[in-house]
Write a protein that holds these residues in place. Structure first.
Motif, PDB file in Angstrom:
ATOM      1  N   ARG A 185      -3.396  -9.236 -10.142  1.00 10.15           N
ATOM      2  CA  ARG A 185      -2.249  -9.610  -9.270  1.00 10.15           C
ATOM      3  C   ARG A 185      -1.192 -10.303  -9.764  1.00 10.15           C
ATOM      4  NH1 ARG A 185      -6.599 -10.718  -4.422  1.00 10.15           N
ATOM      5  NH2 ARG A 185      -8.238  -9.507  -5.306  1.00 10.15           N
ATOM      6  N   PHE A 202     -11.942  -3.324  -6.794  1.00 11.67           N
ATOM      7  CA  PHE A 202     -10.929  -3.450  -5.871  1.00 11.67           C
ATOM      8  C   PHE A 202     -10.325  -2.024  -5.428  1.00 11.67           C
ATOM      9  CE2 PHE A 202      -6.416  -4.151  -5.002  1.00 11.67           C
ATOM     10  CZ  PHE A 202      -6.492  -4.953  -3.971  1.00 11.67           C
ATOM     11  N   ALA A 203     -10.018  -0.992  -6.373  1.00 14.49           N
ATOM     12  CA  ALA A 203      -9.289  -0.039  -6.171  1.00 14.49           C
ATOM     13  C   ALA A 203     -10.286   0.889  -5.128  1.00 14.49           C
ATOM     14  CB  ALA A 203      -9.154   0.652  -7.553  1.00 14.49           C
ATOM     15  N   PHE A 250     -10.658  -0.571  -1.719  1.00 15.66           N
ATOM     16  CA  PHE A 250      -9.298  -0.333  -1.047  1.00 15.66           C
ATOM     17  C   PHE A 250      -9.173   1.042  -0.760  1.00 15.66           C
ATOM     18  CE2 PHE A 250      -4.672   0.508  -1.044  1.00 15.66           C
ATOM     19  CZ  PHE A 250      -4.319  -0.341  -0.191  1.00 15.66           C
ATOM     20  N   GLY A 251      -9.637   2.042  -1.438  1.00 17.54           N
ATOM     21  CA  GLY A 251      -9.632   3.337  -0.889  1.00 17.54           C
ATOM     22  C   GLY A 251     -10.611   3.499   0.173  1.00 17.54           C
ATOM     23  N   VAL A 260     -11.598   1.479   2.355  1.00 16.80           N
ATOM     24  CA  VAL A 260     -11.077   0.952   3.666  1.00 16.80           C
ATOM     25  C   VAL A 260      -9.916   1.888   4.221  1.00 16.80           C
ATOM     26  CG1 VAL A 260      -9.642  -1.051   4.657  1.00 16.80           C
ATOM     27  CG2 VAL A 260     -11.737  -1.492   2.906  1.00 16.80           C
ATOM     28  N   LEU A 261      -8.946   2.358   3.267  1.00 12.00           N
ATOM     29  CA  LEU A 261      -8.176   3.004   3.973  1.00 12.00           C
ATOM     30  C   LEU A 261      -8.551   4.439   4.614  1.00 12.00           C
ATOM     31  CD1 LEU A 261      -5.241   3.235   1.130  1.00 12.00           C
ATOM     32  CD2 LEU A 261      -5.307   2.015   3.398  1.00 12.00           C
ATOM     33  N   GLY A 317      -9.414   6.076  -4.378  1.00 16.26           N
ATOM     34  CA  GLY A 317      -9.151   4.744  -5.002  1.00 16.26           C
ATOM     35  C   GLY A 317      -9.541   4.666  -6.388  1.00 16.26           C
ATOM     36  N   TRP A 319      -6.895   3.784  -9.642  1.00 15.98           N
ATOM     37  CA  TRP A 319      -7.285   3.094 -10.652  1.00 15.98           C
ATOM     38  C   TRP A 319      -7.133   3.764 -12.102  1.00 15.98           C
ATOM     39  CZ3 TRP A 319     -11.208   3.733 -14.303  1.00 15.98           C
ATOM     40  CH2 TRP A 319     -11.036   2.519 -15.334  1.00 15.98           C
TER      41      TRP A 319
END
Length: 203
Positions: free
Chosen positions: A12, A29-30, A33-34, A36-37, A81, A85
């Motif tokens: 980041r 993380f990817a 994140f996917g 969660v979306l 996600g 990535w």
């Protein structure tokens, strides 16, 4: 950015505070994140279904309906996600002129496979939770549609990995640098003074 590559996207843009020597945290993380979306998409879909039958969100669809959409969204979202990535890791370097075409193609193939599997399993989980009959053809269709989404996310991940904002004004896209305010000002002046009638008609 060195040679068109963003060397610090994995942390980041803060290598002092964040480290990821193996690259595993970037994948995790990817995927999270996917997921969660996908979960948020499942919640919105459930609320929309609840509202559409009588114009109120009153729990008219049972909790299984909510759980089905949320779980299916999480599974599909996690797969997408991963595709994002993969795009940043394989397609991004190719766009920047530093990567291998075969690696990018391999990353795309893996992303399609993972996305298809996510769509297939997401549909299957939805049917299992709702205790509805499972259809192989429908599962394959869901897998194929998610695979198409995976291709789009793979491409978006590749492009977005090369984009870096600097002070909200300058955009780095691989080896190219754009001054956003300057470009907007130049375009505005060119339109107004170069073709005023056309500019007014566009407005």
């Amino acid at each position: 950015i060195v040679s068109g590559l963003d060397l610090y996207c994995y942390c980041r843009h803060n290598p002092v505070m964040y480290v990821d020597p193996t690259g595993d945290e970037a994948i995790l993380f990817a995927v999270i994140f996917g997921a969660v979306l996908g979960m948020l998409g499942g919640i919105i879909n459930s609320l929309a279904s609840d509202y559409s039958d009588n114009g109120y969100i009153d729990g008219s669809i049972d909790w299984n309906g909510y759980l089905r959409n949320i779980v299916g969204g999480i599974i599909s979202g996690a797969a997408l996600g991963f595709a994002g990535w993969a795009g940043s890791g394989f397609l991004g370097p190719l766009i920047a002129g530093e990567g291998s075409f075969l690696k990018a193609l391999g990353g795309l193939a893996i992303s399609v496979g993972v996305s298809f599997t996510g769509g297939f399993l997401g549909y299957s989980a939805e049917k299992w939770i709702s205790d509805e009959p499972w259809s192989l053809s429908s599962a394959l269709i869901h897998g194929a549609l998610t695979a198409v989404e995976g291709v789009a996310v793979y491409g978006a991940g590749g492009v977005s990995s090369l984009v870096q904002w600097e002070g909200g004004k300058i955009i780095h896209l691989g080896k190219k640098t754009f001054n956003l305010q300057e470009k907007i000002a130049q375009q505005f002046v060119s339109d107004v003074f170069g073709n005023p009638l056309g500019w007014l008609l566009d407005k």
